[in-house]
Design a protein around this motif. Structure first.
Motif, PDB file in Angstrom:
ATOM      1  N   GLN A  79       0.732  -1.229  -0.138  1.00  0.00           N
ATOM      2  CA  GLN A  79       0.125  -0.034  -0.018  1.00  0.00           C
ATOM      3  C   GLN A  79       0.894   1.281  -0.093  1.00  0.00           C
ATOM      4  O   GLN A  79       1.304   1.651   0.961  1.00  0.00           O
ATOM      5  N   LYS A  80       1.323   1.637  -1.084  1.00  0.00           N
ATOM      6  CA  LYS A  80       2.237   2.835  -1.387  1.00  0.00           C
ATOM      7  C   LYS A  80       1.693   4.212  -0.574  1.00  0.00           C
ATOM      8  O   LYS A  80       2.544   4.676   0.068  1.00  0.00           O
ATOM      9  N   ALA A  81       0.633   4.606  -0.801  1.00  0.00           N
ATOM     10  CA  ALA A  81       0.153   5.642  -0.167  1.00  0.00           C
ATOM     11  C   ALA A  81       0.062   5.689   1.378  1.00  0.00           C
ATOM     12  O   ALA A  81       0.432   6.473   2.206  1.00  0.00           O
ATOM     13  N   ALA A  82      -0.005   4.357   1.961  1.00  0.00           N
ATOM     14  CA  ALA A  82      -0.195   4.270   3.487  1.00  0.00           C
ATOM     15  C   ALA A  82       1.348   3.823   3.808  1.00  0.00           C
ATOM     16  O   ALA A  82       1.630   3.645   5.027  1.00  0.00           O
ATOM     17  N   LYS A  83       2.168   3.720   2.789  1.00  0.00           N
ATOM     18  CA  LYS A  83       3.453   3.219   3.281  1.00  0.00           C
ATOM     19  C   LYS A  83       3.716   2.151   4.093  1.00  0.00           C
ATOM     20  O   LYS A  83       4.131   1.717   5.050  1.00  0.00           O
ATOM     21  N   SER A  84       2.886   1.184   3.523  1.00  0.00           N
ATOM     22  CA  SER A  84       2.776  -0.290   4.369  1.00  0.00           C
ATOM     23  C   SER A  84       3.093  -1.382   3.263  1.00  0.00           C
ATOM     24  O   SER A  84       2.880  -1.467   2.200  1.00  0.00           O
ATOM     25  N   PHE A  85       3.771  -2.538   3.794  1.00  0.00           N
ATOM     26  CA  PHE A  85       4.225  -3.615   3.132  1.00  0.00           C
ATOM     27  C   PHE A  85       4.185  -4.648   4.042  1.00  0.00           C
ATOM     28  O   PHE A  85       5.128  -5.185   4.443  1.00  0.00           O
ATOM     29  N   SER A  86       3.121  -5.392   4.048  1.00  0.00           N
ATOM     30  CA  SER A  86       2.983  -6.631   4.802  1.00  0.00           C
ATOM     31  C   SER A  86       3.140  -8.065   4.016  1.00  0.00           C
ATOM     32  O   SER A  86       3.134  -8.029   2.994  1.00  0.00           O
ATOM     33  N   LEU A  87       3.674  -8.847   4.889  1.00  0.00           N
ATOM     34  CA  LEU A  87       3.799 -10.222   4.108  1.00  0.00           C
ATOM     35  C   LEU A  87       3.131 -11.185   4.498  1.00  0.00           C
ATOM     36  O   LEU A  87       2.682 -11.406   5.975  1.00  0.00           O
ATOM     37  N   LYS A  88       2.535 -11.942   3.642  1.00  0.00           N
ATOM     38  CA  LYS A  88       1.305 -13.030   3.926  1.00  0.00           C
ATOM     39  C   LYS A  88       2.079 -14.187   3.633  1.00  0.00           C
ATOM     40  O   LYS A  88       2.450 -14.652   2.611  1.00  0.00           O
ATOM     41  N   ILE A  89       2.282 -15.080   4.567  1.00  0.00           N
ATOM     42  CA  ILE A  89       2.694 -16.468   4.470  1.00  0.00           C
ATOM     43  C   ILE A  89       1.242 -17.616   4.671  1.00  0.00           C
ATOM     44  O   ILE A  89       0.580 -17.475   5.502  1.00  0.00           O
ATOM     45  N   SER A  90       1.188 -18.158   3.478  1.00  0.00           N
ATOM     46  CA  SER A  90       0.087 -19.047   3.604  1.00  0.00           C
ATOM     47  C   SER A  90       0.490 -20.449   3.720  1.00  0.00           C
ATOM     48  O   SER A  90       1.460 -20.859   3.320  1.00  0.00           O
ATOM     49  N   ASP A  91      -0.397 -21.423   4.184  1.00  0.00           N
ATOM     50  CA  ASP A  91      -0.251 -22.753   4.364  1.00  0.00           C
ATOM     51  C   ASP A  91       1.354 -23.061   5.215  1.00  0.00           C
ATOM     52  O   ASP A  91       2.087 -23.449   4.695  1.00  0.00           O
ATOM     53  N   SER A  92       1.271 -22.254   6.334  1.00  0.00           N
ATOM     54  CA  SER A  92       2.675 -22.275   7.012  1.00  0.00           C
ATOM     55  C   SER A  92       3.180 -23.641   7.150  1.00  0.00           C
ATOM     56  O   SER A  92       2.651 -24.561   7.589  1.00  0.00           O
ATOM     57  N   GLN A  93       4.507 -23.682   7.111  1.00  0.00           N
ATOM     58  CA  GLN A  93       5.352 -25.027   7.401  1.00  0.00           C
ATOM     59  C   GLN A  93       6.261 -24.571   8.618  1.00  0.00           C
ATOM     60  O   GLN A  93       6.662 -23.508   9.020  1.00  0.00           O
ATOM     61  N   LEU A  94       6.623 -25.750   9.147  1.00  0.00           N
ATOM     62  CA  LEU A  94       7.740 -25.706  10.261  1.00  0.00           C
ATOM     63  C   LEU A  94       9.024 -24.938   9.743  1.00  0.00           C
ATOM     64  O   LEU A  94       9.420 -24.400  10.309  1.00  0.00           O
ATOM     65  N   GLY A  95       9.388 -25.188   8.576  1.00  0.00           N
ATOM     66  CA  GLY A  95      10.501 -24.555   8.116  1.00  0.00           C
ATOM     67  C   GLY A  95      10.631 -22.875   7.886  1.00  0.00           C
ATOM     68  O   GLY A  95      11.321 -22.407   7.480  1.00  0.00           O
ATOM     69  N   ASP A  96       9.129 -22.500   7.904  1.00  0.00           N
ATOM     70  CA  ASP A  96       9.162 -21.145   7.669  1.00  0.00           C
ATOM     71  C   ASP A  96       9.396 -20.408   9.202  1.00  0.00           C
ATOM     72  O   ASP A  96       9.597 -19.275   9.299  1.00  0.00           O
ATOM     73  N   ALA A  97       9.615 -21.017  10.163  1.00  0.00           N
ATOM     74  CA  ALA A  97      10.081 -20.534  11.374  1.00  0.00           C
ATOM     75  C   ALA A  97      11.257 -19.748  11.467  1.00  0.00           C
ATOM     76  O   ALA A  97      12.460 -20.362  10.868  1.00  0.00           O
ATOM     77  N   ALA A  98      11.496 -18.710  11.645  1.00  0.00           N
ATOM     78  CA  ALA A  98      12.637 -17.715  11.418  1.00  0.00           C
ATOM     79  C   ALA A  98      12.453 -16.246  12.145  1.00  0.00           C
ATOM     80  O   ALA A  98      11.243 -16.047  12.117  1.00  0.00           O
ATOM     81  N   MET A  99      13.203 -15.589  11.845  1.00  0.00           N
ATOM     82  CA  MET A  99      13.218 -13.890  11.943  1.00  0.00           C
ATOM     83  C   MET A  99      13.105 -13.680  10.579  1.00  0.00           C
ATOM     84  O   MET A  99      13.530 -13.841   9.607  1.00  0.00           O
ATOM     85  N   TYR A 100      12.223 -12.721  10.522  1.00  0.00           N
ATOM     86  CA  TYR A 100      11.692 -12.099   9.146  1.00  0.00           C
ATOM     87  C   TYR A 100      12.219 -10.590   9.187  1.00  0.00           C
ATOM     88  O   TYR A 100      11.378  -9.847  10.232  1.00  0.00           O
ATOM     89  N   PHE A 101      12.806 -10.050   8.329  1.00  0.00           N
ATOM     90  CA  PHE A 101      13.272  -8.507   8.174  1.00  0.00           C
ATOM     91  C   PHE A 101      12.572  -7.833   7.259  1.00  0.00           C
ATOM     92  O   PHE A 101      12.810  -8.447   5.866  1.00  0.00           O
ATOM     93  N   CYS A 102      11.976  -6.977   7.166  1.00  0.00           N
ATOM     94  CA  CYS A 102      11.643  -5.834   6.196  1.00  0.00           C
ATOM     95  C   CYS A 102      12.499  -4.934   5.984  1.00  0.00           C
ATOM     96  O   CYS A 102      13.207  -4.529   6.656  1.00  0.00           O
ATOM     97  N   ALA A 103      12.945  -4.682   4.490  1.00  0.00           N
ATOM     98  CA  ALA A 103      13.732  -3.742   4.107  1.00  0.00           C
ATOM     99  C   ALA A 103      13.633  -2.886   2.919  1.00  0.00           C
ATOM    100  O   ALA A 103      12.748  -3.253   2.244  1.00  0.00           O
ATOM    101  N   TYR A 104      14.213  -1.672   2.979  1.00  0.00           N
ATOM    102  CA  TYR A 104      14.047  -0.447   1.951  1.00  0.00           C
ATOM    103  C   TYR A 104      15.400  -0.529   1.234  1.00  0.00           C
ATOM    104  O   TYR A 104      16.421  -0.299   1.941  1.00  0.00           O
ATOM    105  N   ARG A 105      15.132  -0.007   0.150  1.00  0.00           N
ATOM    106  CA  ARG A 105      16.235   0.565  -0.829  1.00  0.00           C
ATOM    107  C   ARG A 105      15.755   1.593  -1.614  1.00  0.00           C
ATOM    108  O   ARG A 105      14.898   1.103  -2.443  1.00  0.00           O
ATOM    109  N   SER A 106      16.590   2.640  -1.637  1.00  0.00           N
ATOM    110  CA  SER A 106      16.415   3.586  -2.714  1.00  0.00           C
ATOM    111  C   SER A 106      16.438   3.309  -4.183  1.00  0.00           C
ATOM    112  O   SER A 106      17.592   2.449  -4.314  1.00  0.00           O
ATOM    113  N   ALA A 107      15.916   3.454  -4.873  1.00  0.00           N
ATOM    114  CA  ALA A 107      15.870   3.218  -6.591  1.00  0.00           C
ATOM    115  C   ALA A 107      16.789   4.467  -7.023  1.00  0.00           C
ATOM    116  O   ALA A 107      17.050   4.574  -8.432  1.00  0.00           O
TER     117      ALA A 107
END
Lengths: 119, 114
Positions: free
Chosen positions: A69-97
């Motif tokens: 959602q660019k106007a709201a400056k929001s960037f959420s991650l959806k994980i469907s059908d979660s698996q045991l191997g998805d257990a981890a630390m998740y980092f969101c990151a930004y990079r200028s273009a």
């Protein structure tokens, strides 16, 4: 300066269920990239999904999708059908273009969300 | 993507000594970066390793403490000098692929300073 905020230090999900991790960012730039990285206990940073800000369509990679959602400056991650191997630390990151002479175009990371997957 | 290796994968060092970490990429890349991840924290950029010129350091990081070399387009080293326990962290090498905006990371080096 750009900032990235992840307001959920920890999340938990049942195996096979869906979970959404939140990320907001602050920038005055119009052209940039957003990423989600996964860091399991092995500490290897794995690129999960990326989004170009100029694209309105949300990126998807198999069970992973984003809600950009660019106007709201929001960037959420959806994980469907979660698996045991998805257990981890998740980092969101930004990079200028915007490639300015002498600029590093570094990744700016949020503080991370630790995801636990319950069997 | 790129295959990135780092040596050593972990080390335990004495206070006051120095450690050099190597980063090797399987293809030529335009930009190489060094990040630090302190225990339980996010990643912070130390510097950008430039091929053929001095590294570009972020605020709070200085060349005397973290000298960096990049002799060619596939290799870089980061030295952590005169170490103290506060330097105990994971150090990660990252690369940006030529023509791509994506960045990939090496497996990291876990440093413990006693």
């Amino acid at each position: 300066a750009q900032t990235v905020t992840q307001s959920q230090p920890e999340m938990s999900v049942q195996e096979a269920e869906t979970v959404t991790l939140s990320c907001t960012y602050d920038t005055s730039e119009s052209d940039y990239y957003l990423f989600w990285y996964k860091q399991p206990p092995s500490r290897q940073m794995i690129l999960v999904i990326r989004q170009e800000a100029y694209k309105q369509q949300n990126a998807t990679e198999n069970r992973f999708s984003v809600n950009f959602q660019k106007a709201a400056k929001s960037f959420s991650l959806k994980i469907s059908d979660s698996q045991l191997g998805d257990a981890a630390m998740y980092f969101c990151a930004y990079r200028s273009a915007i490639f300015l002479r002498g600029a590093t175009n570094k990744l700016i990371f949020g503080t991370g969300t630790l995801l636990a997957v319950q069997p | 993507s790129a295959v990135i290796s780092q040596k050593p994968s972990r080390d335990i060092c004495q206070r006051g000594t120095s450690l050099t970490i190597q980063c090797q990429v399987d293809s030529q890349v335009t930009m190489m970066f060094w990040y630090r991840q302190q225990p339980g924290q996010s990643l912070t950029l130390i510097a950008t390793a430039n091929q053929g010129s001095e590294a570009t350091y972020e605020s709070g990081f200085v060349i005397d403490k973290f000298p960096i070399s990049r002799p060619n387009l596939t290799f870089s080293t980061l030295t952590v000098s005169n170490m103290s326990p506060e330097d105990s962290s994971i150090y990660l090498c990252s690369v940006a692929i030529t023509g791509s905006y994506e960045q990939y990371f090496g497996p990291g080096t876990r440093l413990t300073v006693t």
